[in-house]
Write a protein that holds these residues in place. Sequence first.
Motif, PDB file in Angstrom:
ATOM      1  N   ALA A 145       0.832  -1.202   0.000  1.00  0.00           N
ATOM      2  CA  ALA A 145       0.000   0.000   0.000  1.00  0.00           C
ATOM      3  C   ALA A 145       0.869   1.256   0.000  1.00  0.00           C
ATOM      4  CB  ALA A 145      -0.927  -0.013   1.206  1.00  0.00           C
ATOM      5  N   ILE A 146       1.952   1.231   0.746  1.00  0.00           N
ATOM      6  CA  ILE A 146       2.878   2.371   0.772  1.00  0.00           C
ATOM      7  C   ILE A 146       3.600   2.498  -0.561  1.00  0.00           C
ATOM      8  CG2 ILE A 146       4.991   3.235   1.856  1.00  0.00           C
ATOM      9  CD1 ILE A 146       3.963   1.845   4.459  1.00  0.00           C
ATOM     10  N   GLN A 147       3.990   1.385  -1.141  1.00  0.00           N
ATOM     11  CA  GLN A 147       4.727   1.402  -2.405  1.00  0.00           C
ATOM     12  C   GLN A 147       3.906   2.056  -3.519  1.00  0.00           C
ATOM     13  OE1 GLN A 147       8.011   0.276  -2.882  1.00  0.00           O
ATOM     14  NE2 GLN A 147       7.712   1.398  -4.807  1.00  0.00           N
ATOM     15  N   GLU A 148       2.598   1.950  -3.453  1.00  0.00           N
ATOM     16  CA  GLU A 148       1.759   2.583  -4.478  1.00  0.00           C
ATOM     17  C   GLU A 148       2.031   4.083  -4.571  1.00  0.00           C
ATOM     18  OE1 GLU A 148      -2.430   1.802  -4.520  1.00  0.00           O
ATOM     19  OE2 GLU A 148      -2.164  -0.204  -3.674  1.00  0.00           O
ATOM     20  N   PHE A 149       2.273   4.714  -3.448  1.00  0.00           N
ATOM     21  CA  PHE A 149       2.556   6.159  -3.451  1.00  0.00           C
ATOM     22  C   PHE A 149       3.910   6.447  -4.096  1.00  0.00           C
ATOM     23  CE2 PHE A 149      -0.592   5.778  -0.074  1.00  0.00           C
ATOM     24  CZ  PHE A 149      -1.411   6.869  -0.309  1.00  0.00           C
ATOM     25  N   PHE A 150       4.909   5.656  -3.756  1.00  0.00           N
ATOM     26  CA  PHE A 150       6.221   5.876  -4.366  1.00  0.00           C
ATOM     27  C   PHE A 150       6.183   5.581  -5.865  1.00  0.00           C
ATOM     28  CE2 PHE A 150       7.680   5.020   0.111  1.00  0.00           C
ATOM     29  CZ  PHE A 150       8.083   6.318   0.358  1.00  0.00           C
ATOM     30  N   ASP A 151       5.442   4.562  -6.247  1.00  0.00           N
ATOM     31  CA  ASP A 151       5.298   4.252  -7.676  1.00  0.00           C
ATOM     32  C   ASP A 151       4.608   5.398  -8.418  1.00  0.00           C
ATOM     33  OD1 ASP A 151       6.495   1.810  -7.276  1.00  0.00           O
ATOM     34  OD2 ASP A 151       4.619   0.673  -7.243  1.00  0.00           O
ATOM     35  N   ALA A 152       3.743   6.126  -7.721  1.00  0.00           N
ATOM     36  CA  ALA A 152       3.041   7.256  -8.332  1.00  0.00           C
ATOM     37  C   ALA A 152       3.911   8.509  -8.392  1.00  0.00           C
ATOM     38  CB  ALA A 152       1.760   7.547  -7.569  1.00  0.00           C
ATOM     39  N   GLY A 153       5.099   8.464  -7.773  1.00  0.00           N
ATOM     40  CA  GLY A 153       6.027   9.584  -7.857  1.00  0.00           C
ATOM     41  C   GLY A 153       6.177  10.403  -6.596  1.00  0.00           C
ATOM     42  N   TYR A 154       5.526   9.992  -5.516  1.00  0.00           N
ATOM     43  CA  TYR A 154       5.635  10.756  -4.275  1.00  0.00           C
ATOM     44  C   TYR A 154       6.992  10.503  -3.613  1.00  0.00           C
ATOM     45  CZ  TYR A 154       0.796  11.957  -4.914  1.00  0.00           C
ATOM     46  OH  TYR A 154      -0.368  12.455  -5.442  1.00  0.00           O
ATOM     47  N   ASP A 155       7.501  11.527  -2.943  1.00  0.00           N
ATOM     48  CA  ASP A 155       8.827  11.453  -2.319  1.00  0.00           C
ATOM     49  C   ASP A 155       8.763  11.007  -0.867  1.00  0.00           C
ATOM     50  OD1 ASP A 155      10.194  12.785  -4.633  1.00  0.00           O
ATOM     51  OD2 ASP A 155       8.933  14.471  -3.993  1.00  0.00           O
ATOM     52  N   GLU A 156       7.670  11.363  -0.181  1.00  0.00           N
ATOM     53  CA  GLU A 156       7.541  11.097   1.249  1.00  0.00           C
ATOM     54  C   GLU A 156       6.154  10.526   1.524  1.00  0.00           C
ATOM     55  OE1 GLU A 156       8.250  14.812   3.273  1.00  0.00           O
ATOM     56  OE2 GLU A 156       9.916  15.327   1.935  1.00  0.00           O
ATOM     57  N   VAL A 157       6.103   9.463   2.311  1.00  0.00           N
ATOM     58  CA  VAL A 157       4.816   8.861   2.682  1.00  0.00           C
ATOM     59  C   VAL A 157       4.726   8.796   4.204  1.00  0.00           C
ATOM     60  CG1 VAL A 157       3.308   6.846   2.501  1.00  0.00           C
ATOM     61  CG2 VAL A 157       4.734   7.503   0.562  1.00  0.00           C
ATOM     62  N   TYR A 158       3.648   9.354   4.737  1.00  0.00           N
ATOM     63  CA  TYR A 158       3.424   9.413   6.177  1.00  0.00           C
ATOM     64  C   TYR A 158       2.300   8.453   6.541  1.00  0.00           C
ATOM     65  CZ  TYR A 158       6.426  13.465   5.937  1.00  0.00           C
ATOM     66  OH  TYR A 158       7.510  14.287   5.723  1.00  0.00           O
ATOM     67  N   VAL A 159       2.566   7.584   7.513  1.00  0.00           N
ATOM     68  CA  VAL A 159       1.664   6.490   7.836  1.00  0.00           C
ATOM     69  C   VAL A 159       1.085   6.702   9.225  1.00  0.00           C
ATOM     70  CG1 VAL A 159       1.407   3.985   8.005  1.00  0.00           C
ATOM     71  CG2 VAL A 159       3.098   4.967   6.424  1.00  0.00           C
ATOM     72  N   ASN A 160      -0.241   6.620   9.318  1.00  0.00           N
ATOM     73  CA  ASN A 160      -0.942   6.758  10.589  1.00  0.00           C
ATOM     74  C   ASN A 160      -1.514   5.423  11.013  1.00  0.00           C
ATOM     75  OD1 ASN A 160      -4.164   7.561  11.622  1.00  0.00           O
ATOM     76  ND2 ASN A 160      -2.400   8.128  12.843  1.00  0.00           N
ATOM     77  N   GLN A 161      -1.309   5.080  12.285  1.00  0.00           N
ATOM     78  CA  GLN A 161      -1.911   3.897  12.871  1.00  0.00           C
ATOM     79  C   GLN A 161      -3.244   4.256  13.492  1.00  0.00           C
ATOM     80  OE1 GLN A 161      -1.769   0.732  13.136  1.00  0.00           O
ATOM     81  NE2 GLN A 161      -2.180  -0.016  15.207  1.00  0.00           N
ATOM     82  N   ILE A 162      -4.307   3.606  13.045  1.00  0.00           N
ATOM     83  CA  ILE A 162      -5.623   3.775  13.637  1.00  0.00           C
ATOM     84  C   ILE A 162      -5.713   2.884  14.880  1.00  0.00           C
ATOM     85  CG2 ILE A 162      -8.088   3.396  13.284  1.00  0.00           C
ATOM     86  CD1 ILE A 162      -7.614   3.982  10.305  1.00  0.00           C
ATOM     87  N   GLY A 163      -6.103   3.467  16.003  1.00  0.00           N
ATOM     88  CA  GLY A 163      -6.258   2.675  17.213  1.00  0.00           C
ATOM     89  C   GLY A 163      -5.202   2.976  18.264  1.00  0.00           C
TER      90      GLY A 163
END
Length: 318
Positions: A280-298
Amino acid sequence: MATIGIFLSSEEQSAKRLVDIAVKAEDAGFRDLWISDHFHPWIDAQGESPFVWSTIGAIAAATREVTLTTAVTCPTVRIHPAIIAQAAATSATLLDGRFRLGVGSGEALNEHILGDPWPGIEQRLSMLEESVAIMRALWEGDNVSYDGQHYIVDRARLYSLPDEPPPVLVSAFGPQAIETAGRIGDGYINVAPDPDLLASYREAGGTGPAQAGTKICWGTDEAACVDTVHRLWPNEALGGELAQVLPMPAHYEAACAPITKEMIAETVPCGPDADRHAAAIQEFFDAGYDEVYVNQIGDDQEGFLKFMAKEIAPRFSS
């Protein structure tokens, strides 16, 4: 090198807990943080919404090396852009320049509270562009007077300034917003792995980093994680423009009533599978994004940070 950061949810965590998560994220090796800026949570079950600028000050005092981005602040209705300019400048000084101001055209959920009418998108974007111009003028350190279409500034000067003004990253999802972001932004923010939107931002002249945010629910029991997301963040499965126009958490709760656990399981990565979360994170990098910020629900932020540091971050470190 791809950057993996941690997304702090002001809608779900108290100010003290957000500071605690920021410290533990830094201890786990993460140096890049997002923090949301809300007056209301999306739904009552999320349960929090501390004043982001107080929280940022506490994070600055408690951490040593993190870079922090608001994701995102609306500098147009609820708070005048001159005040946001002062808040951002102070945050940048407290963080020794490691602060980036993410801005957007806002949501009625947060901006209606003083009784102001909620403008259409064209007016909101015009207000955003004018507000960014005001903030940048104030960050120059001179006396600023401004009589614009939307705002008046009367002989204002910021005395406490960082060595360099904070970059302004702009959140944008539609074609009009993308065009505005490309003209005024020092970077781009999105929450969907959409390569076309990012390409449009670049075509509109947009420069700087492309940031993205996403939510997961890590845990050893996938079904329990789905239950957690369905209880706390059913609005993750909402589409369209509802997130911009509904004014109260009760309205989001009503809009989310038809959302099933099956829909959540298809929308938000849940459970212990590192491959699924990494994909799921790799999809953002494949789309060209440089930074991906991940939030944990809960609640299990500690387990999430250990999982991210051990199982996820190493996959993107080379």
